[in-house]
Design a protein around this motif. Structure first.
Motif, PDB file in Angstrom:
ATOM      1  N   TYR A  41      23.639 -18.270 -62.351  1.00  0.00           N
ATOM      2  CA  TYR A  41      25.203 -17.926 -62.960  1.00  0.00           C
ATOM      3  C   TYR A  41      25.436 -18.623 -64.272  1.00  0.00           C
ATOM      4  N   ASP A  42      25.328 -19.869 -64.372  1.00  0.00           N
ATOM      5  CA  ASP A  42      25.847 -20.596 -65.716  1.00  0.00           C
ATOM      6  C   ASP A  42      25.081 -20.040 -66.824  1.00  0.00           C
TER       7      ASP A  42
ATOM      8  N   LYS B 228      26.155 -16.430 -67.732  1.00  0.00           N
ATOM      9  CA  LYS B 228      27.521 -16.417 -68.514  1.00  0.00           C
ATOM     10  C   LYS B 228      27.424 -16.872 -69.800  1.00  0.00           C
ATOM     11  N   GLU B 229      26.482 -17.901 -69.913  1.00  0.00           N
ATOM     12  CA  GLU B 229      26.401 -18.668 -71.340  1.00  0.00           C
ATOM     13  C   GLU B 229      25.665 -17.242 -72.206  1.00  0.00           C
TER      14      GLU B 229
ATOM     15  N   LEU C 192      25.532 -14.194 -71.785  1.00  0.00           N
ATOM     16  CA  LEU C 192      26.264 -12.959 -71.938  1.00  0.00           C
ATOM     17  C   LEU C 192      27.449 -13.210 -73.063  1.00  0.00           C
ATOM     18  N   PHE C 193      27.957 -14.147 -73.047  1.00  0.00           N
ATOM     19  CA  PHE C 193      28.929 -14.558 -74.105  1.00  0.00           C
ATOM     20  C   PHE C 193      28.549 -14.898 -75.510  1.00  0.00           C
TER      21      PHE C 193
ATOM     22  N   ASN D 251      26.524  -5.952 -67.846  1.00  0.00           N
ATOM     23  CA  ASN D 251      26.412  -7.238 -67.418  1.00  0.00           C
ATOM     24  C   ASN D 251      27.939  -8.030 -67.132  1.00  0.00           C
ATOM     25  N   LYS D 252      28.868  -7.557 -67.689  1.00  0.00           N
ATOM     26  CA  LYS D 252      30.149  -7.954 -67.379  1.00  0.00           C
ATOM     27  C   LYS D 252      30.218  -7.698 -65.928  1.00  0.00           C
TER      28      LYS D 252
ATOM     29  N   LEU E 111      28.477 -10.088 -63.637  1.00  0.00           N
ATOM     30  CA  LEU E 111      29.061 -11.469 -63.652  1.00  0.00           C
ATOM     31  C   LEU E 111      29.961 -11.591 -62.485  1.00  0.00           C
ATOM     32  N   HIS E 112      30.878 -10.547 -62.165  1.00  0.00           N
ATOM     33  CA  HIS E 112      32.040 -10.535 -61.352  1.00  0.00           C
ATOM     34  C   HIS E 112      31.317 -10.352 -59.911  1.00  0.00           C
TER      35      HIS E 112
ATOM     36  N   ASP F  75      29.680 -13.994 -58.801  1.00  0.00           N
ATOM     37  CA  ASP F  75      30.685 -15.105 -58.042  1.00  0.00           C
ATOM     38  C   ASP F  75      31.639 -14.308 -57.058  1.00  0.00           C
TER      39      ASP F  75
END
Length: 516
Positions: free
Chosen positions: A287-288, A291-292, A294-295, A323-324, A327-328, A331
């Protein structure tokens, strides 16, 4: 599903920006033609139409029906020439081609020395930017000219060009074999999805090993390495080896960061590499890092130096928003992800001519999954119906299959059981036509077929039984892939514990984070 009539010329005109339309009209003016020329009048008519309408065009009286096809072809060509001249579409690849064209013209005029001078500069530019196909073309033209333009250094020059042609040819052959293999594996993945058993694994492995060319990694340039990593990536995706997928996607992305000029020249491959890196991280539940990455990707696409055109813009939207959603899903924040849906649907209208139908349907599946996770089952069903009712669609069999299974679950959750038996039968008929179903799918269909014979007070017990059966497949290298499309385990746990599915997934996510 009815299809809107598509006309290539009309789609091209609608894709033009205001500045590109202004540039076209200036270009027409420079041609010195009459402002009332028929092809410019046709351009203005099509520009004002909201949908392509041949009847409306003919009513304007500028052209007869028999002449319309030729006029459209002429207008299409003139728009492309105008776009080619537009500074916003100039890049190294076009510049090299332009220099090759100039050198060819000089050669045909007998101006050999001038032609060779331009070719030498164009070749250096091509090799520096990994444009080895056109570099090979340049060398071949140099050989032709040198055979006619006698110089004292002809012997040395002949050897030099022969060696250069041989090296470029070998590199182009390797790149071609690797790109062919990559494309073939991608086509196989689109048709069947992930492998489901040892037999399929062996078939794909043999297919890959028989086609991968011999290579020395130290002799490969940027382009050859890129195709090599792509081929290995698709092989690892097909065989569900997501650690290897992460390895080769990382090599792909790092290759661009080590050669930043290539990001500007090949932004599409840069975006694709990041997308596949995110896919691998999603499957590995990192996950981490996900997220990194993707952003970071979204931030890079907003930088002034990052190249922007219609194609790049459409792909950036496709990959970032795909990918957004993921991300949901990771989590369990389904309700928080609902605003994303309206944004995506609105932007899909703008990209309808740039994004293929397969990817639009993938978005619909993700939207349906978001609604399902948020407990809005009727909205989930609405988007699944868009996929199921699309008879012309060619997309992955496994995604079509899970669209139907999720549709059944959503109907059950929504209490729409008045036609559940019919829905179960039609889904079952569809599934039995597919070869090598996941065991997860088989067990779930068996459960659904027996639902009608279960008394209400026995349903929870049956959920527990099914959960126990499916749990054994959670760590199976083949069967666990089924849970990537639909987290049936979490759904069953939500029914057993009488908790919303998003809360079940969120609790699992928090527990996994505490364990890392």
């Amino acid at each position: 599903m009815t299809r809107e009539q598509k006309d290539n010329l009309f789609v091209l005109i609608k894709s033009l920006s205001k500045s590109e339309k202004r540039q076209f009209k200036l270009y027409v003016g420079r041609l010195g033609v009459n402002e009332d020329s028929k092809f410019l009048m046709l351009f203005n008519i099509l520009d004002k139409l909201s949908v392509y309408d041949e009847v409306a065009i003919l009513k304007k009286g500028i052209v007869k029906k028999q002449q319309l096809s030729n006029l459209k072809a002429h207008l299409y060509k003139q728009i492309l020439i105008s776009l080619r001249l537009n500074p916003s579409h100039q890049n190294v690849r076009i510049q090299i081609r332009e220099q090759l064209d100039f050198a060819t013209i000089l050669y045909h005029k007998g101006l050999y020395k001038q032609s060779l001078k331009i070719l030498d500069k164009a070749k250096s530019l091509a090799i520096a930017n990994e444009e080895k196909n056109v570099a090979y073309e340049i060398v071949e033209l140099e050989k032709i000219i040198e055979s006619q333009y006698i110089t004292r250094s002809l012997n040395n020059r002949a050897d030099e060009l022969s060696v250069q042609a041989k090296e470029l040819s070998q590199q182009n052959v390797i790149a071609s074999k690797l790109s062919n293999l990559s494309l073939q594996l991608y086509g196989l993945f689109l048709k069947t999805g992930y492998i489901k058993n040892d037999k399929e694994n062996q078939r794909v492995t043999d297919y890959f090993n028989n086609r991968i060319p011999k290579y020395d990694i130290n002799k490969l340039g940027f382009r050859e390495k890129l195709w090599l990593y792509k081929a290995y990536l698709w092989y690892s995706f097909l065989t569900s080896d997501f650690l290897a997928s992460y390895k080769y996607a990382s090599k792909w992305v790092d290759l661009f960061y080590e050669n930043k000029d290539q990001v500007i020249l090949n932004p599409v491959f840069f975006l694709k590499g990041n997308h596949y890196l995110l896919e691998a991280l999603f499957y590995l539940r990192q996950y981490d890092k996900f997220k990194e990455t993707l952003f970071n990707l979204e931030d890079i696409t907003k930088q002034k130096w990052f190249p922007v055109d219609d194609n790049v813009d459409g792909l950036a939207f496709l990959y970032i928003y795909h990918n957004k959603f993921n991300l949901h899903f990771m989590d369990g924040s389904f309700k928080e992800g609902l605003p994303l849906i309206e944004e995506v649907l609105e932007r899909l209208k703008n990209y309808k001519d740039r994004i293929d139908e397969h990817h639009i349907m993938v978005f619909y599946y993700k939207i349906a999954s978001m609604y399902f996770g948020a407990g809005e089952n009727k909205k989930c069903i609405y988007f699944l119906e868009k996929i199921i009712s699309n008879k012309s669609l060619q997309m992955r069999e496994d995604l079509l299959c899970f669209s139907r299974i999720l549709n059944l679950v959503a109907h059950y959750e929504a209490g729409l059981d008045y036609n559940l038996d019919v829905l179960i039968r039609s889904t079952y008929k569809f599934l039995i036509k597919m070869e090598d179903l996941y065991e997860v799918q088989k067990e779930f269909i068996k459960f659904l077929r027996g639902l009608g014979d279960i008394y209400p007070n026995e349903v929870k017990r049956e959920f527990i039984k099914l959960h126990k059966k499916l749990k054994q497949y959670e760590d199976d290298p083949y069967q666990s892939r089924a849970f990537l499309y639909l987290d049936i385990i979490s759904w069953l746990e939500s029914k057993i514990d009488n908790k919303p599915i998003d809360l079940v997934i969120r609790d699992k996510f928090q527990e996994a984070k505490r364990g890392t």
